[in-house]
Design a protein around this motif. Sequence first.
Motif, PDB file in Angstrom:
ATOM      1  N   GLY A   1     -51.853  -5.559  27.021  1.00  0.00           N
ATOM      2  CA  GLY A   1     -52.800  -4.705  25.829  1.00  0.00           C
ATOM      3  C   GLY A   1     -52.655  -4.170  24.865  1.00  0.00           C
ATOM      4  O   GLY A   1     -52.508  -3.975  23.761  1.00  0.00           O
ATOM      5  N   LEU A   2     -51.432  -3.334  25.180  1.00  0.00           N
ATOM      6  CA  LEU A   2     -50.819  -2.272  24.548  1.00  0.00           C
ATOM      7  C   LEU A   2     -49.951  -3.412  22.795  1.00  0.00           C
ATOM      8  O   LEU A   2     -49.952  -3.192  22.468  1.00  0.00           O
ATOM      9  N   ALA A   3     -49.094  -4.135  23.903  1.00  0.00           N
ATOM     10  CA  ALA A   3     -48.314  -4.609  22.805  1.00  0.00           C
ATOM     11  C   ALA A   3     -49.147  -5.603  21.294  1.00  0.00           C
ATOM     12  O   ALA A   3     -48.882  -5.625  20.371  1.00  0.00           O
ATOM     13  N   GLN A   4     -50.351  -5.603  22.165  1.00  0.00           N
ATOM     14  CA  GLN A   4     -51.436  -7.054  21.294  1.00  0.00           C
ATOM     15  C   GLN A   4     -52.020  -5.910  20.726  1.00  0.00           C
ATOM     16  O   GLN A   4     -52.019  -5.937  19.477  1.00  0.00           O
ATOM     17  N   ALA A   5     -52.224  -4.701  20.431  1.00  0.00           N
ATOM     18  CA  ALA A   5     -52.817  -3.844  19.910  1.00  0.00           C
ATOM     19  C   ALA A   5     -52.198  -3.442  18.590  1.00  0.00           C
ATOM     20  O   ALA A   5     -52.108  -3.268  17.366  1.00  0.00           O
ATOM     21  N   PHE A   6     -50.661  -3.165  19.561  1.00  0.00           N
ATOM     22  CA  PHE A   6     -49.779  -2.689  18.764  1.00  0.00           C
ATOM     23  C   PHE A   6     -49.854  -4.037  16.989  1.00  0.00           C
ATOM     24  O   PHE A   6     -49.491  -3.358  16.076  1.00  0.00           O
ATOM     25  N   GLY A   7     -49.594  -5.090  17.253  1.00  0.00           N
ATOM     26  CA  GLY A   7     -49.331  -5.950  16.633  1.00  0.00           C
ATOM     27  C   GLY A   7     -50.605  -6.230  15.712  1.00  0.00           C
ATOM     28  O   GLY A   7     -50.035  -6.887  14.810  1.00  0.00           O
ATOM     29  N   ARG A   8     -51.463  -5.890  16.592  1.00  0.00           N
ATOM     30  CA  ARG A   8     -52.268  -5.763  15.331  1.00  0.00           C
ATOM     31  C   ARG A   8     -53.021  -5.284  14.714  1.00  0.00           C
ATOM     32  O   ARG A   8     -53.529  -5.057  13.534  1.00  0.00           O
ATOM     33  N   MET A   9     -52.308  -3.725  14.604  1.00  0.00           N
ATOM     34  CA  MET A   9     -51.905  -2.406  14.025  1.00  0.00           C
ATOM     35  C   MET A   9     -51.252  -3.254  12.641  1.00  0.00           C
ATOM     36  O   MET A   9     -50.609  -2.536  11.728  1.00  0.00           O
ATOM     37  N   GLY A  10     -50.134  -4.293  12.917  1.00  0.00           N
ATOM     38  CA  GLY A  10     -49.170  -4.629  12.169  1.00  0.00           C
ATOM     39  C   GLY A  10     -47.448  -4.106  12.168  1.00  0.00           C
ATOM     40  O   GLY A  10     -46.908  -3.443  11.607  1.00  0.00           O
ATOM     41  N   LYS A  11     -47.568  -3.283  13.269  1.00  0.00           N
ATOM     42  CA  LYS A  11     -46.740  -3.077  14.502  1.00  0.00           C
ATOM     43  C   LYS A  11     -45.689  -3.684  15.168  1.00  0.00           C
ATOM     44  O   LYS A  11     -46.218  -5.171  15.440  1.00  0.00           O
ATOM     45  N   LYS A  12     -44.516  -3.568  15.434  1.00  0.00           N
ATOM     46  CA  LYS A  12     -43.094  -4.683  16.440  1.00  0.00           C
ATOM     47  C   LYS A  12     -43.668  -4.293  16.953  1.00  0.00           C
ATOM     48  O   LYS A  12     -43.511  -2.746  17.730  1.00  0.00           O
ATOM     49  N   ALA A  13     -43.534  -5.128  18.412  1.00  0.00           N
ATOM     50  CA  ALA A  13     -44.144  -4.313  20.208  1.00  0.00           C
ATOM     51  C   ALA A  13     -43.783  -5.773  20.681  1.00  0.00           C
ATOM     52  O   ALA A  13     -44.167  -6.731  20.854  1.00  0.00           O
ATOM     53  N   VAL A  14     -43.078  -5.180  21.996  1.00  0.00           N
ATOM     54  CA  VAL A  14     -43.121  -6.560  22.936  1.00  0.00           C
ATOM     55  C   VAL A  14     -42.371  -5.324  24.101  1.00  0.00           C
ATOM     56  O   VAL A  14     -42.509  -4.002  24.340  1.00  0.00           O
TER      57      VAL A  14
END
Length: 90
Positions: free
Chosen positions: A77-90
């Motif tokens: 959920g955190l990774a998906q949220a950061f992705g929605r914010m335009g951040k790179k996350a894995v």
Amino acid sequence: MKTDIEIAQETVLEPVVSVAERIGIAADDLELYGKYKAKISEEYLDRIRNNPEGRLILVTAINPTPAGEGKTTVSIGLAQAFGRMGKKAV
């Protein structure tokens, strides 16, 4: 409503190399475990260690809720949220 397993079984897996390339990690920086799993190499982590833009969020020691949300669900959920914010996350 579909069950969790039905949703999971309908998902089309994407090769981990493609996912890594989207966030700027080259295939050579991965230790592959098949087509869909990998670890990031220690050499890559050493190269980005002093990156002032990077952040590490650890999700540990959480008790699952009655609905089953635990560390994995929170991490995804955190990774998906950061992705929605335009951040790179894995």
